[in-house]
Write an enzyme that holds these catalytic residues in place. Structure first.
Site, PDB file in Angstrom:
ATOM      1  N   TYR A 142       0.813  -1.213   0.000  1.00 19.01           N
ATOM      2  CA  TYR A 142       0.000   0.000   0.000  1.00 19.01           C
ATOM      3  C   TYR A 142       0.850   1.268   0.000  1.00 19.01           C
ATOM      4  O   TYR A 142       0.414   2.307  -0.483  1.00 19.01           O
ATOM      5  CB  TYR A 142      -0.896   0.029   1.245  1.00 19.01           C
ATOM      6  CG  TYR A 142      -2.208  -0.688   1.096  1.00 19.01           C
ATOM      7  CD1 TYR A 142      -2.254  -2.029   0.748  1.00 19.01           C
ATOM      8  CD2 TYR A 142      -3.408  -0.026   1.315  1.00 19.01           C
ATOM      9  CE1 TYR A 142      -3.465  -2.691   0.631  1.00 19.01           C
ATOM     10  CE2 TYR A 142      -4.631  -0.678   1.198  1.00 19.01           C
ATOM     11  CZ  TYR A 142      -4.650  -2.006   0.850  1.00 19.01           C
ATOM     12  OH  TYR A 142      -5.851  -2.654   0.741  1.00 19.01           O
ATOM     13  N   LYS A 190       3.319 -15.528   1.349  1.00 20.07           N
ATOM     14  CA  LYS A 190       3.503 -16.185   0.051  1.00 20.07           C
ATOM     15  C   LYS A 190       4.997 -16.511  -0.054  1.00 20.07           C
ATOM     16  O   LYS A 190       5.713 -16.055  -0.958  1.00 20.07           O
ATOM     17  CB  LYS A 190       3.027 -15.235  -1.066  1.00 20.07           C
ATOM     18  CG  LYS A 190       2.979 -15.861  -2.448  1.00 20.07           C
ATOM     19  CD  LYS A 190       1.858 -16.875  -2.647  1.00 20.07           C
ATOM     20  CE  LYS A 190       1.981 -17.532  -4.014  1.00 20.07           C
ATOM     21  NZ  LYS A 190       1.058 -18.674  -4.183  1.00 20.07           N
ATOM     22  N   ASP A 222      -2.793 -18.360  -0.726  1.00 22.42           N
ATOM     23  CA  ASP A 222      -3.796 -18.948  -1.625  1.00 22.42           C
ATOM     24  C   ASP A 222      -4.539 -20.079  -0.918  1.00 22.42           C
ATOM     25  O   ASP A 222      -5.761 -20.184  -0.972  1.00 22.42           O
ATOM     26  CB  ASP A 222      -3.171 -19.401  -2.963  1.00 22.42           C
ATOM     27  CG  ASP A 222      -1.846 -20.119  -2.821  1.00 22.42           C
ATOM     28  OD1 ASP A 222      -1.350 -20.244  -1.676  1.00 22.42           O
ATOM     29  OD2 ASP A 222      -1.300 -20.577  -3.839  1.00 22.42           O
ATOM     30  N   ASP A 246      -6.235  -7.341   3.724  1.00 24.34           N
ATOM     31  CA  ASP A 246      -7.370  -6.666   3.092  1.00 24.34           C
ATOM     32  C   ASP A 246      -8.236  -7.686   2.365  1.00 24.34           C
ATOM     33  O   ASP A 246      -9.457  -7.720   2.521  1.00 24.34           O
ATOM     34  CB  ASP A 246      -6.851  -5.607   2.110  1.00 24.34           C
ATOM     35  CG  ASP A 246      -7.985  -4.917   1.372  1.00 24.34           C
ATOM     36  OD1 ASP A 246      -8.928  -4.463   2.043  1.00 24.34           O
ATOM     37  OD2 ASP A 246      -7.941  -4.863   0.134  1.00 24.34           O
ATOM     38  N   ASP A 250     -12.228  -9.463   3.642  1.00 15.90           N
ATOM     39  CA  ASP A 250     -13.477  -9.443   2.880  1.00 15.90           C
ATOM     40  C   ASP A 250     -13.950 -10.878   2.624  1.00 15.90           C
ATOM     41  O   ASP A 250     -15.144 -11.172   2.703  1.00 15.90           O
ATOM     42  CB  ASP A 250     -13.301  -8.740   1.522  1.00 15.90           C
ATOM     43  CG  ASP A 250     -13.595  -7.238   1.603  1.00 15.90           C
ATOM     44  OD1 ASP A 250     -13.265  -6.641   2.638  1.00 15.90           O
ATOM     45  OD2 ASP A 250     -14.140  -6.685   0.636  1.00 15.90           O
TER      46      ASP A 250
HETATM   47  C1  IPM Z   1     -10.421  -1.653   3.999  1.00 13.78           C
HETATM   48  C2  IPM Z   1     -10.647  -0.905   2.711  1.00 13.78           C
HETATM   49  C3  IPM Z   1      -9.473   0.042   2.482  1.00 13.78           C
HETATM   50  C4  IPM Z   1      -8.208  -0.777   2.383  1.00 13.78           C
HETATM   51  C5  IPM Z   1      -9.660   0.967   1.267  1.00 13.78           C
HETATM   52  C6  IPM Z   1     -10.920   1.758   1.358  1.00 13.78           C
HETATM   53  C7  IPM Z   1      -8.467   1.850   1.086  1.00 13.78           C
HETATM   54  O1  IPM Z   1     -10.818  -1.786   1.659  1.00 13.78           O
HETATM   55  O2  IPM Z   1     -10.338  -1.001   5.057  1.00 13.78           O
HETATM   56  O3  IPM Z   1     -10.332  -2.876   3.961  1.00 13.78           O
HETATM   57  O4  IPM Z   1      -7.891  -1.306   1.304  1.00 13.78           O
HETATM   58  O5  IPM Z   1      -7.521  -0.875   3.388  1.00 13.78           O
HETATM   59 MN    MN Z   2     -10.835  -3.875   2.234  1.00 13.82          MN
END
Ligand code: IPM
Ligand code: MN
Length: 364
Positions: A142, A190, A222, A246, A250
């Site tokens: 990042y 990884k 993975d 990240d 999700d």
């Molecule tokens: C999260 C979000 C952020 C990230 C974005 C909005 C920059 O996806 O907090 O997971 O990638 O960290």
């Molecule tokens: Mn995110």
């Protein structure tokens, strides 16, 4: 009298709606404790850019540096889609995390009884899901330099780099947490491809030696993406870098049934930052149907991690679950067992508040 000073950054899309609900829940706790809460609202993301401002205005940053904790809603707006990443609303959030120095992002994924029916996995398995993702938040891909895009030449580049001390400090947080949980760290990398992951393993193993009571397991990212969904019960504390964390968080939201349920705490810097994991959801912004649970649970994390109010944090979690057990929910959650229609943000938050009042009475 104890005083709590907060900066509230509602941000974009559904951000203002969910932070409002979360603050209402917070005030139930603070009123009961007799704490005085001072909070001011500051713009970030698109909300700061509409008037020609920067995604992270200087006054917002200054305010965040001066308070006990920051509560953020969400950032992002489709009107900024054409802009380069460094000028988008999300850049405001990335700069804020960096300036505050919060390098440890904690994202719990626990499926409570009332939520098991919404999970992507079988209810029996869902009920055994209780993991804590510890994501490195201040470094990695990042923020790595050099980075760039040369459209004419058709070349683009980012840099993934981690120093020993960055890995050491995030691993220490994970092992400390694991010690208080079920005593297992799964470190995700990884290492079959990336040099960065090899240093990651070396340093994580060094830290592990100081925690004889905590089990360490390494897993390639993975494989982890699959295992977390297939066998969530095998995970306790999940330690990983910024990008993998990240993506995996999700993915892990599928265990909960909705991204709207995930909360996060970003700690280790000069001010702690709390935010739901979901984005600004522009498609439903302003319609009063967003799920406030992620923001509410972020407030619970704030009470626990910044203010040491563990019992109150647990009371919020229990209150939320009591509401889910009755089948009440927002429209992001769907199950074949649903008998009532989904409800709006406010209505749902009111139910949580009612339950919370009962919970707090029972604990006092
Ligand atoms: C999260 C979000 C952020 C990230 C974005 C909005 C920059 O996806 O907090 O997971 O990638 O960290
Ligand atoms: Mn995110």
């Amino acid at each position: 009298m104890t005083e709590i000073n907060l900066a509230v950054l509602p941000g974009d899309g559904v951000g203002p709606e969910v932070t409002r609900a979360a603050l209402d829940v917070l005030s139930v706790v603070t009123e009961r404790k007799g704490y005085r809460v001072f909070w001011e609202q500051w713009p970030i993301g698109w909300a700061a850019m509409v008037d020609g401002g920067e995604p992270l205005p200087e006054e917002t940053l200054k305010a965040c540096l001066a308070v006990d904790a920051v509560l953020l809603g969400a950032v992002g707006d489709p009107r900024a889609d054409g802009l380069p990443p460094s000028e988008r609303p999300v850049a405001g959030l990335l700069q804020l995390r960096r300036h505050l120095g919060c390098f440890a992002n904690l994202r719990p994924v626990r499926v409570s009884d009332g939520l098991a029916r919404y999970s992507a996995v079988k209810p029996e398995q869902a009920r055994q899901t209780d993991l804590m993702i510890v994501r490195e938040l201040a470094g990695g891909l990042y923020y790595g330099e050099p980075r760039g895009l040369d459209e004419e030449v058709g070349r683009s580049w980012n840099t993934l780099s981690y120093e020993r001390k960055e890995i050491h400090r995030i691993a220490t947080i994970a092992f400390d947490l694991a010690r208080d949980r079920r005593g297992k760290v799964t470190s995700i990398d990884k290492a079959n491809v990336l040099e960065v992951s090899r240093l990651w393993r070396i340093v994580v193993e060094e830290v592990a030696r100081e925690y004889a009571d905590v089990e360490l397991e390494h897993m390639l990212v993975d494989r982890a993406a699959m295992e977390i969904i297939l066998c969530p019960e095998n995970f306790d504390t999940v330690l990983t870098d910024n990008l993998f964390g990240d993506i995996l968080s999700d993915g892990a939201a599928a265990l909960l049934g909705s991204l709207g349920l995930q909360a996060s705490a970003s700690i280790g810097g000069c001010t702690d930052l709390y935010e739901p994991v979901h984005g600004s959801a522009p498609d439903i912004a302003g319609s009063g149907i967003a799920n406030p649970a992620g923001a509410i649970l972020s407030v619970a994390m704030m009470l626990e991690y910044t203010f040491g109010l563990r019992a109150e944090a647990r009371a919020i979690e229990r209150a939320l679950d009591r509401v889910y057990v009755t089948g009440c929910r927002t429209s992001d959650l769907e199950s074949s067992e649903d008998v009532t229609a989904p409800m709006g943000t406010r209505e749902f938050a009111e139910l949580v508040i009612d339950q919370l009042e009962t919970e707090l009475q029972a604990t006092s």
